[in-house]
Design a protein around this motif. Structure first.
Motif, PDB file in Angstrom:
ATOM      1  N   TYR A  81     -27.673  13.582  -5.541  1.00  0.00           N
ATOM      2  CA  TYR A  81     -29.125  13.388  -5.566  1.00  0.00           C
ATOM      3  C   TYR A  81     -29.684  14.386  -6.559  1.00  0.00           C
ATOM      4  CZ  TYR A  81     -33.777  12.207  -3.781  1.00  0.00           C
ATOM      5  OH  TYR A  81     -35.071  11.749  -3.658  1.00  0.00           O
ATOM      6  N   MET A  82     -30.491  13.897  -7.489  1.00  0.00           N
ATOM      7  CA  MET A  82     -30.958  14.824  -8.520  1.00  0.00           C
ATOM      8  C   MET A  82     -32.458  14.730  -8.781  1.00  0.00           C
ATOM      9  SD  MET A  82     -29.485  13.375 -12.136  1.00  0.00           S
ATOM     10  CE  MET A  82     -27.849  14.012 -11.869  1.00  0.00           C
TER      11      MET A  82
ATOM     12  N   GLY B 222     -28.244  17.875  -7.992  1.00  0.00           N
ATOM     13  CA  GLY B 222     -28.275  18.218  -9.406  1.00  0.00           C
ATOM     14  C   GLY B 222     -29.669  18.048  -9.989  1.00  0.00           C
ATOM     15  N   VAL B 223     -29.736  18.250 -11.307  1.00  0.00           N
ATOM     16  CA  VAL B 223     -31.008  18.157 -12.021  1.00  0.00           C
ATOM     17  C   VAL B 223     -30.819  17.275 -13.250  1.00  0.00           C
ATOM     18  CG1 VAL B 223     -31.863  20.388 -11.218  1.00  0.00           C
ATOM     19  CG2 VAL B 223     -30.491  20.278 -13.333  1.00  0.00           C
ATOM     20  N   SER B 224     -31.939  16.900 -13.847  1.00  0.00           N
ATOM     21  CA  SER B 224     -31.891  16.102 -15.064  1.00  0.00           C
ATOM     22  C   SER B 224     -33.033  16.530 -15.975  1.00  0.00           C
ATOM     23  CB  SER B 224     -32.026  14.616 -14.709  1.00  0.00           C
ATOM     24  OG  SER B 224     -32.004  13.836 -15.879  1.00  0.00           O
ATOM     25  N   ASN B 225     -32.764  16.476 -17.262  1.00  0.00           N
ATOM     26  CA  ASN B 225     -33.757  16.873 -18.270  1.00  0.00           C
ATOM     27  C   ASN B 225     -34.144  18.343 -18.153  1.00  0.00           C
ATOM     28  OD1 ASN B 225     -34.250  14.250 -19.640  1.00  0.00           O
ATOM     29  ND2 ASN B 225     -34.824  13.637 -17.566  1.00  0.00           N
TER      30      ASN B 225
ATOM     31  N   ILE C 246     -28.052  27.052  -3.839  1.00  0.00           N
ATOM     32  CA  ILE C 246     -26.973  26.187  -4.322  1.00  0.00           C
ATOM     33  C   ILE C 246     -27.188  25.942  -5.820  1.00  0.00           C
ATOM     34  CG2 ILE C 246     -25.882  23.918  -4.144  1.00  0.00           C
ATOM     35  CD1 ILE C 246     -26.800  23.756  -1.255  1.00  0.00           C
ATOM     36  N   THR C 247     -26.171  26.273  -6.619  1.00  0.00           N
ATOM     37  CA  THR C 247     -26.225  25.983  -8.061  1.00  0.00           C
ATOM     38  C   THR C 247     -26.131  24.471  -8.250  1.00  0.00           C
ATOM     39  OG1 THR C 247     -25.151  28.062  -8.594  1.00  0.00           O
ATOM     40  CG2 THR C 247     -25.015  26.350 -10.264  1.00  0.00           C
ATOM     41  N   PRO C 248     -26.991  23.893  -9.105  1.00  0.00           N
ATOM     42  CA  PRO C 248     -26.842  22.446  -9.332  1.00  0.00           C
ATOM     43  C   PRO C 248     -25.424  22.115  -9.788  1.00  0.00           C
ATOM     44  CG  PRO C 248     -28.542  23.396 -10.784  1.00  0.00           C
ATOM     45  CD  PRO C 248     -28.046  24.493  -9.900  1.00  0.00           C
ATOM     46  N   ALA C 249     -24.921  20.977  -9.337  1.00  0.00           N
ATOM     47  CA  ALA C 249     -23.569  20.564  -9.733  1.00  0.00           C
ATOM     48  C   ALA C 249     -23.592  19.938 -11.117  1.00  0.00           C
ATOM     49  CB  ALA C 249     -23.009  19.573  -8.714  1.00  0.00           C
TER      50      ALA C 249
ATOM     51  N   ASN D 117     -21.118  26.797 -14.738  1.00  0.00           N
ATOM     52  CA  ASN D 117     -20.241  25.824 -14.087  1.00  0.00           C
ATOM     53  C   ASN D 117     -20.998  24.582 -13.605  1.00  0.00           C
ATOM     54  OD1 ASN D 117     -17.834  24.791 -13.262  1.00  0.00           O
ATOM     55  ND2 ASN D 117     -17.620  26.074 -11.436  1.00  0.00           N
ATOM     56  N   ILE D 118     -21.915  24.139 -14.450  1.00  0.00           N
ATOM     57  CA  ILE D 118     -22.685  22.918 -14.185  1.00  0.00           C
ATOM     58  C   ILE D 118     -22.149  21.831 -15.120  1.00  0.00           C
ATOM     59  CG2 ILE D 118     -24.976  21.853 -14.365  1.00  0.00           C
ATOM     60  CD1 ILE D 118     -26.152  24.714 -13.955  1.00  0.00           C
ATOM     61  N   VAL D 119     -21.744  20.700 -14.569  1.00  0.00           N
ATOM     62  CA  VAL D 119     -21.236  19.599 -15.400  1.00  0.00           C
ATOM     63  C   VAL D 119     -22.405  18.928 -16.128  1.00  0.00           C
ATOM     64  CG1 VAL D 119     -20.228  17.276 -15.298  1.00  0.00           C
ATOM     65  CG2 VAL D 119     -19.129  19.167 -14.079  1.00  0.00           C
ATOM     66  N   VAL D 120     -22.208  18.639 -17.399  1.00  0.00           N
ATOM     67  CA  VAL D 120     -23.238  17.959 -18.189  1.00  0.00           C
ATOM     68  C   VAL D 120     -22.952  16.459 -18.207  1.00  0.00           C
ATOM     69  CG1 VAL D 120     -24.269  17.729 -20.486  1.00  0.00           C
ATOM     70  CG2 VAL D 120     -23.581  19.998 -19.637  1.00  0.00           C
ATOM     71  N   GLU D 121     -23.954  15.692 -17.840  1.00  0.00           N
ATOM     72  CA  GLU D 121     -23.855  14.232 -17.944  1.00  0.00           C
ATOM     73  C   GLU D 121     -24.675  13.771 -19.150  1.00  0.00           C
ATOM     74  OE1 GLU D 121     -23.178  12.747 -13.359  1.00  0.00           O
ATOM     75  OE2 GLU D 121     -25.170  12.519 -14.240  1.00  0.00           O
ATOM     76  N   ALA D 122     -24.097  12.837 -19.924  1.00  0.00           N
ATOM     77  CA  ALA D 122     -24.754  12.322 -21.125  1.00  0.00           C
ATOM     78  C   ALA D 122     -25.456  11.015 -20.808  1.00  0.00           C
ATOM     79  CB  ALA D 122     -23.720  12.102 -22.220  1.00  0.00           C
ATOM     80  N   TYR D 123     -26.798  11.062 -20.773  1.00  0.00           N
ATOM     81  CA  TYR D 123     -27.509   9.776 -20.625  1.00  0.00           C
ATOM     82  C   TYR D 123     -27.862   9.220 -22.006  1.00  0.00           C
ATOM     83  CZ  TYR D 123     -32.486  11.594 -20.791  1.00  0.00           C
ATOM     84  OH  TYR D 123     -33.696  12.140 -21.123  1.00  0.00           O
ATOM     85  N   SER D 124     -28.116   7.916 -22.046  1.00  0.00           N
ATOM     86  CA  SER D 124     -28.307   7.192 -23.317  1.00  0.00           C
ATOM     87  C   SER D 124     -27.216   7.542 -24.332  1.00  0.00           C
ATOM     88  CB  SER D 124     -29.705   7.475 -23.905  1.00  0.00           C
ATOM     89  OG  SER D 124     -30.711   7.235 -22.953  1.00  0.00           O
TER      90      SER D 124
END
Ligand code: NDP
Length: 280
Positions: free
Chosen positions: A112-113, A142-145, A160-163, A188-195
């Motif tokens: 959930y972000m 997690g977070v986004s943007n 809690i550190t965002p995952a 240690n936060i995984v980066v997700e690539a959107y678009s």
């Protein structure tokens, strides 16, 4: 020849021990109803085990229904949804999460972000997400943007550190986001690539096409492989079965360092949707 056959997608381990498949099907602008459901069903059949939706996409219910309709057990599928900007604040966030669960008819969400770092409210929202994580109803949060300043603010105060931090990434903006990527890696936060496919805008770019032709792959496969080769998790979106399959057939090759360097030169600070660069 069109790609076919089941693909087993590798995973990356999040900072809380949960495993995240390195490709997820994006469903932003996948029309609610049969289009979104059929896209998710085609993806699961091809081997995807990771679906990325959001409250604002209007298709959480379809994602839930499609997952239930397939024979794949719920626990084998990693589902992300996101809290929308109007739902920030502690109590609002708890209510928004409950509403997402109800729409999807799930007992839990995998990730959930926070969709966007809304000023003044985002720390209270994060505390709500921490509470949700403690209850076990979200396996990760997690977070986004989030840009560097948003991350620094959060990391200075969170329990809690965002995952995960999900940001727009492709060769057309990767170098200009390197500060964010480095900050995530350090924490240690995984980066997700959107678009990752630039919403289709750059699939005809001559440099991308030339690399694709040289290795007998499609431009979309080159851009997805680029995201993977940069150690990010790619979230390509399509509502077409053949493309959904094509976008998963990216684990039988890697780009050379020279090809990556060439793609890196394409950075033009591209933002295909909203741009968090100056978000306060
Ligand atoms: P993408 O970069 O994934 O591009 C999607 C576009 O590319 C669509 O027009 C699609 O068309 C087309 N396409 C897909 N595969 C191929 C292919 N193999 N060949 C040619 N064209 C192709 O765009 P998105 O912006 O949707 O990003 C992906 C996901 O990232 C979203 O769906 C969402 O889950 C997430 N996201 C998150 C955001 C955030 O703020 N956190 C913001 C934006 C996206 P078609 O569907 O017709 O096949």
């Amino acid at each position: 020849m069109p790609a076919s056959g089941f693909v087993a997608v590798p995973t990356v381990r999040l900072n809380n021990g949960v495993d995240l498949p390195r490709i997820g099907l994006g469903v932003y602008q996948s029309p609610a109803g049969s289009a979104a459901r059929e896209a998710v069903e085609a993806a699961l059949e091809a081997g995807y085990r990771h679906i990325d939706t959001a409250m604002i996409y209007g298709n959480e219910g379809d994602v839930g229904a499609a997952i239930r309709a397939t024979g794949v057990p719920r626990q084998e599928i990693f589902v992300t949804t996101k809290l929308w900007n109007d739902d920030h604040g502690y109590d609002q966030a708890l209510a928004a999460f409950k509403a997402s669960l109800e729409r999807m008819q799930f007992d839990y969400i995998d990730l959930y972000m926070i969709h966007w770092p809304v000023q003044h409210l985002r720390l209270d929202t994060w505390r709500a997400l921490e509470h949700i994580a403690h209850t076990g109803r979200a396996r990760a949060i997690g977070v986004s943007n989030y840009m560097v300043r948003h991350l620094d603010e959060l990391l200075g105060q969170c329990e809690i550190t965002p995952a995960v931090n999900q940001i727009e990434l492709s060769p057309f903006n990767y170098r200009s986001r390197i500060d964010v990527i480095d900050r995530c890696r350090a924490a240690n936060i995984v980066v997700e690539a959107y678009s990752p496919l630039t919403k289709g805008l750059k699939l005809d770019h001559p440099v991308v096409r030339k690399i694709a032709a040289a290795i007998d792959k499609t431009p979309a496969q080159v851009l997805i492989r680029y995201a993977l080769d940069q150690d990010t998790v790619a979230l390509p979106k399509s509502v077409h079965r053949e493309r959904i399959i094509e976008n998963l057939h990216v684990f039988d090759f890697t780009l050379t360092e020279e090809q990556i360097r060439t793609l890196d030169q394409l950075d033009e600070r591209l933002a295909t949707g909203w741009d968090p660069t100056d978000a306060p």
